[in-house]
Structures are given as C-alpha cells and as structure tokens.
Design a protein around this motif. Sequence first.
Motif, short mmCIF file in Angstrom:
data_model
loop_
_atom_site.label_atom_id
_atom_site.label_comp_id
_atom_site.label_asym_id
_atom_site.label_seq_id
_atom_site.Cartn_x
_atom_site.Cartn_y
_atom_site.Cartn_z
N GLU A 78 4.27 -0.27 3.23
CA GLU A 78 3.56 -0.99 4.07
C GLU A 78 2.56 -2.10 3.68
O GLU A 78 2.54 -1.95 2.60
CB GLU A 78 2.44 0.72 4.32
CG GLU A 78 1.14 -0.26 5.14
CD GLU A 78 -0.13 1.04 5.47
OE1 GLU A 78 -1.41 0.59 5.94
OE2 GLU A 78 0.48 2.24 4.48
N LEU A 79 2.21 -3.10 4.21
CA LEU A 79 2.01 -4.11 3.58
C LEU A 79 0.41 -4.04 3.54
O LEU A 79 -0.30 -3.88 3.89
CB LEU A 79 2.02 -5.32 4.24
CG LEU A 79 3.44 -5.70 5.10
CD1 LEU A 79 4.36 -6.85 5.49
CD2 LEU A 79 4.25 -5.40 3.86
N ASP A 80 0.05 -4.86 1.90
CA ASP A 80 -0.82 -4.34 1.37
C ASP A 80 -2.39 -5.85 2.71
O ASP A 80 -1.06 -7.36 2.10
CB ASP A 80 -0.91 -5.31 -0.03
CG ASP A 80 -2.60 -5.04 -0.15
OD1 ASP A 80 -4.10 -5.39 0.50
OD2 ASP A 80 -3.36 -4.08 -1.39
N ILE A 140 0.05 -2.59 8.88
CA ILE A 140 1.94 -3.31 9.23
C ILE A 140 3.12 -3.11 7.77
O ILE A 140 2.42 -2.91 7.13
CB ILE A 140 1.46 -5.05 8.95
CG1 ILE A 140 0.20 -5.52 9.82
CG2 ILE A 140 3.43 -5.78 9.30
CD1 ILE A 140 -0.18 -6.81 9.13
N PHE A 141 3.59 -2.78 8.83
CA PHE A 141 4.93 -2.67 7.59
C PHE A 141 6.13 -3.62 7.96
O PHE A 141 6.59 -4.20 8.71
CB PHE A 141 5.65 -0.46 8.67
CG PHE A 141 4.48 -0.32 8.53
CD1 PHE A 141 3.71 1.17 7.50
CD2 PHE A 141 3.77 -0.02 9.35
CE1 PHE A 141 2.82 1.78 7.47
CE2 PHE A 141 2.14 0.43 9.69
CZ PHE A 141 2.44 1.90 8.26
N MET A 142 7.26 -3.57 6.85
CA MET A 142 8.31 -4.16 6.49
C MET A 142 9.55 -3.06 6.40
O MET A 142 8.86 -1.84 5.41
CB MET A 142 8.54 -5.53 5.48
CG MET A 142 9.23 -6.43 5.53
SD MET A 142 9.21 -7.55 4.33
CE MET A 142 7.73 -8.35 5.68
N ALA A 143 10.93 -3.28 7.15
CA ALA A 143 11.67 -2.73 6.61
C ALA A 143 12.82 -2.70 6.53
O ALA A 143 13.08 -4.02 7.02
CB ALA A 143 12.16 -0.25 7.29
N ILE A 144 14.00 -2.50 5.42
CA ILE A 144 15.07 -2.67 5.13
C ILE A 144 15.97 -1.92 4.67
O ILE A 144 15.66 -1.04 4.49
CB ILE A 144 14.89 -4.05 4.52
CG1 ILE A 144 14.72 -3.16 2.67
CG2 ILE A 144 14.39 -5.56 3.82
CD1 ILE A 144 15.11 -4.14 0.82
N ARG A 172 0.61 -1.03 0.08
CA ARG A 172 -0.54 -0.07 0.17
C ARG A 172 1.22 1.02 0.04
O ARG A 172 0.24 2.33 -0.13
CB ARG A 172 -1.17 -0.35 1.01
CG ARG A 172 -1.55 -1.04 1.27
CD ARG A 172 -3.01 -0.69 1.93
NE ARG A 172 -4.45 -1.74 2.27
CZ ARG A 172 -5.40 -1.77 2.73
NH1 ARG A 172 -5.06 -1.29 4.23
NH2 ARG A 172 -6.60 -2.12 2.49
N GLY A 173 1.96 0.36 0.51
CA GLY A 173 3.32 2.50 0.49
C GLY A 173 4.70 2.16 0.50
O GLY A 173 4.94 0.44 0.81
#
Length: 701
Positions: free
Chosen positions: A173-175, A154-158, A104-105
């Motif tokens: 931001e995960l769909d 829910i977000f993910m970062a690398i 989503r983002g």
Amino acid sequence: MRIQLDFLRSKVAQRIALLFILCALIPIIALSVLSFRQVTQHLHQQSQERLFQSNKSMGMAIYERLLILEAEMAFISTQIRVNPHVNLDRYFQNFSTRLERKFRGLWLVPEQSSTSILLGEGQPPELTEQEYQHLRSGETIMFYMLLPRHSARIFMAIKMTLPEFPSSYFAAELDPDFLWSMGYEEALPYWAEFSVYDHENKLLFSSLPQDSLWADLPDPVRPLGDSGSFGWSYQGDTYLASFRDLFIQSQFYASRWTLVLSETNSYIQEPVGNFKKTFLLVILLSFWVVLLLSFSQIRRSLVPLVKLKEGAQRISQRDFETRIIVNSGDEFEEVAEAFNDMSVTLGRQFKALKMMSTIDRAVLSSMDAGEIVESLLTQIHNICPCQGVCVAMLEPTDKMTGDLYFRMVGESQITQMAEIELLPHDLKLLQEQKDHVYVAGSSLSPSFLLPQVLSELKYFFISPVFLKNKPAAILSLGFYEKPLLTQDEKSNIRQLAEQVGVALSNARLLNELQDFNFGTLTALARAIDAKSPWTAGHSERVTEFASKIARTLALSQKQLDVIQRGGLLHDIGKLGIPNQILDKPAKLTPEEFQIVQTHTTLGARILEPIAAYSDIVHIVLEHHENFDGSGYPAGLKGKNISLYSRIFAVADNFDALTNDRPYRRGLELGEAIQLIKCQSGKKFDPMIVDAFLRVTEIMGE
C-alpha cells in the motif's frame, strides 16, 4: 491650496474646460485601456502556461515516484528471492524507517497459503482474475480502494516466485504523502491546489479539506482531449485550473489518472491590481495637470459671471442673506453691488410675507381659540419688531368680559393670563377707530391693558376684531419707545387681526355644530328609549358607563367620541320592534326572541346611508356578540368583535341587570357585578371585565 470650482457652473466655462480635458485625456485613457487589456491577457496566458508546466511536472514527478516504489518493491523481492531463508522481521526492521516513508503496508501473498505481513497491518484487497493473469505474466499491477470521504488507498503488486511458493506475489500500500508529494521535499506550491481523478471521474486525492470537498470540487467533465484548462469556485474563491492525463496503463496495468492543478484568481490578478494602481496614478496626474492649466485661464474671465448667476439662483431659492463679492474693478463689480442692494430689499419683504403666511395658516387651520392665541403671541413680533404682545379674547355675550393673554418677546418669557372687562369708554374707543388705535402709556389707556403690562411697555398699537358688530378679540403690540411703523407693517397687523376674526368665527360655528350634533343624538337616544317605559334613560346610562370603561382602558379622545355617539344610537334598531314584544311581562317565545335579535341588523341598516356614522355601525351591529361566539347576529368570537362592541356588551348588560324589566326586578349592584364577573371569558372579554371591575370599585368608594 483650495481650488475654487464655482465658476464651472457656467456653460461657457464647462465647454472650454471640456475641450481641454478631452484633448488631453482621450489619448491617455485609450492607451491605458489598451495596455491594461494586453497586460491582463498576457498575465492570464502566463498563468495558464505556468499551470500547464507545473501540472506536467507534477505528473512526471508522480510517475517517477511510482517507478521508484516499483523499484523498491523489486529490490525487496530480489533480496527475498536470493536469500529465501532470510529472517523477514529482522530484515524489515533494518529498513523500517526507509520503507515507512514510502509504504503504509507490505505483504507477501502466496496463492494457497496465508499472507505474511511485512509492514503495517490488515490485508491487501483480493485481485481479480484479469489482474492475476497480468501479474503472472511478470508485469506490475496497480489498483486502489475508494474510501468514504472521497480519497483512496492505492496498492501496487509484483510477481514473486519462491521455491516454497511458486505462485506468490508481493503487494504494497503506497504512502499518499510520498506519492502526491505532500509533506516532503517536493511539497505543493503555496498558490496551488491539487487533485487527482481516476478514469471514472472518482476522486483519488485532493489538497482541499475533505469535510466539504465533494460539493465544491470542479466538475471533471471537460472538453475532449488529454489536457486543457477550466474555471471553478470553492468556498467563495475562484480558481483557474489546468488538467492533464497521466497514462499508467502500459506500465502498471491501471487506467489513466487525471491530474488537476488549480490557482486562485486573486493570485493571478495581483500583478494586474498593481498595474491598475500605477496606471490610475498616471491618469490622475495627467488629469490634475490639465485641470490646473485650464481652470487658471477660465477663472479670469468667467468668475464674476458665475457669481452673479449663483446669486440669482439663491434669490430664486429664497436665500436673501448671502452677498456677492466681486473685486474685478470693472462693470461686473458695479452690477454685483446693485444686485446686493436688491437682495436686501427683497429679503425684508419676503420675510414679512412668509411670517404672515405662517401665522395665517396657523390661525385659519385651528379650530381652538387657545391655539390661535398662542400662534399670535409667539410669531407676530417677526412681522412687526415689538417688545410685547397682548391678545384679549371676549365672550360672545353682552357683558364684554373675557381673558387677556400677554407675553413679552423672548424665548425665556412665559404667557401671562388675566380676566378683563371692557368698560363703556373702551367700547366707544374701539368702535370709533375700528382699524387701529394708537395710545401712549401716559395717556388715558384702555382698561383692558393691565397695570403689569403698562409698567413695562409705554406705547401700544391696538387692532380690534369685530364679529356681528361686537368686539370678539383685541390684538395689541407694545413698545418701549415710540414706534415708527410703516404702512406695510400697519396693513400686515390689520390683516392678521381680520384673519383672527375669521378663525374665531369658524371655531364658534364648529362648537355650535358639535353641540347641535350631540343634542340631536341625545334627543334621538331618548326617543328610542321612550318607545318603552322600561328603557327610559337606558342609552344615556350605557353610554356614560361605557365611557368610564374606555377611560380606564386609556383610550384616546377620538375613540371616546366614537363611544359617545355609538352608545346613544346602539339600540336605534328597536324602533322597528313592536311594543307588545318589548313590553311583554312574560318570557319571550323563540319566534319573538328572533324578532328582538333583528334590532342589531335593523339598526346597522338604518345608519349605513350616513357616512359620518360609519365608525359606529360596528357598535350597533355587534354589541350583543359574546366573547365565546354564542352571541348574535353573526356569532363572532374573541378579537373578531370590535373593541367598542366588547365594551358595550358589558355596559349594556350591566344596565339591563340593574334596572327593572317587565319580566323581573332590577338586581342589586353587588349581584350584577358578580354575574358580570362570572361571565368573564364567556360572554365578555376578560380585559373589559377587569376594567369594569375597576370602574365599579371606584363607584363603590
């Protein structure tokens, strides 16, 4: 074919049938119960295993999608790192359809510069220092932000190292539709509901509606362990749920998630319901086979016995019409015929006794001569099959006059009435044959048999009723043809005539007692009024006027009787008030007025020992209470004052206003009416005043 089961009322038949049934059905029922229990347990166990495996598959699928999303972000990061001068807008425009299905983002977040929005809008949440440290080490982190309606972003970062931004990171931001398999090729099974909790038991996702979710979701507090099952309910449905922990900390630096997969009990129980129906059919079939085999044998020997028993029971229940039919060709058939003859005889006798009892109760329970006559006219033909009934009621005087009531038998007939007079030869005939007189229409008939009666009926059976050696009533039965009355029928008619005599005697005594009682009350009222020359006739006038108001209000006859008695005695307490106060021509002092006021309580105390006057004590006690509470003795207000007392308050005041008193002259009718009208809602009940005005309007006319 209709199966006759009447014979099963026999205890012998019941024992034999029970033996057949138990021997056949007990093994079937035992096997059915055991099989049903095993199948139910097996289906329940299968449902738990299916839920466990499905939940495990859901967890693995979610974990795989997290890895896919991580790989997707790593691929994008690699493309940017390999070609740092690439046009990001054009690059993401080429992959927008593919990325929007998963994210989503997307944001590129330099440590000391503004964030670049690659997809979507807004800003990602700021990372904590611990998350930064984990990210700098080159590991992927995952974090979320709870929303008000029990869901989460829910977000993910690398980590991403660019020449111009050495400490930047790539956030997304995960769909949720992609992550939780909602709306894509790996959709949730139709029979299941799915929800996800974090390590603090906070809801991250649920397939149930969000509007009413939190109150009905299962309590995440569960037994120890990383997997298990429990039951819960939602909006009237019960569920079996399987939970399983998804450990993602080592890969994504995030606490465990708890996945809950639920299945409705109705879906689980559907195979059980089908199994239950099948077994029920098997049991019913077995039951019917056993019944048919056993009943066919039992009927052959026990049907006649059962019919005789039922016939005896019907006779004990006063049913004499049904006949027993037995075609066995043996002694049972002969007993059945004798039984039927006995039933006919008993039925005839019992019907006569029943009708006698009914007429006796109607006659003896009534205190009204008209009701006594009507009971005889409408029911006596059931005892003696006649075609017409005459009842003559004579006045208790020496003139031997009275009324004759005549009715032909039949529902469409009406009662005719005429005045009669007993002539000397009639009286002589009745006195000579006091039990009964039998006359024919062609002979010299008594004069009280009217011409219209003789024109239809030719023969009469007459039974007179004597009170104090004088005829009080005459009961006559008419016939078209000469009757052949049995001795029992003649005795029954004579017994009815004697009961009529007793009832008439009771009615006359009651009327005399009522006349005596009313005369006594009237005499007592005149004695009360005679205590002062100014109140002569007051009680009778007030009673008459109160009765008019009560009739205007459509009160019942019983209520009118209470008003009649209460009005005559409403001032009985004045017997205890000194004459010098009652006849004082000047205004009463406060002390004297207090003495006058005591006549209400004094009157109530006088009548209290008389139980028959308990219903008029309120009238005596409350007739000087005012509607607004300003009256005496208790200062009652509104509907707390009895209806009778509110009526007498108006009637008593009106009579006092329109008649002379020692201290003033009586008012004209119009003035008194106006004064009463002005006090409506104050001293007097407006409803009673309206009725009073209608009465005075009629009086004026």
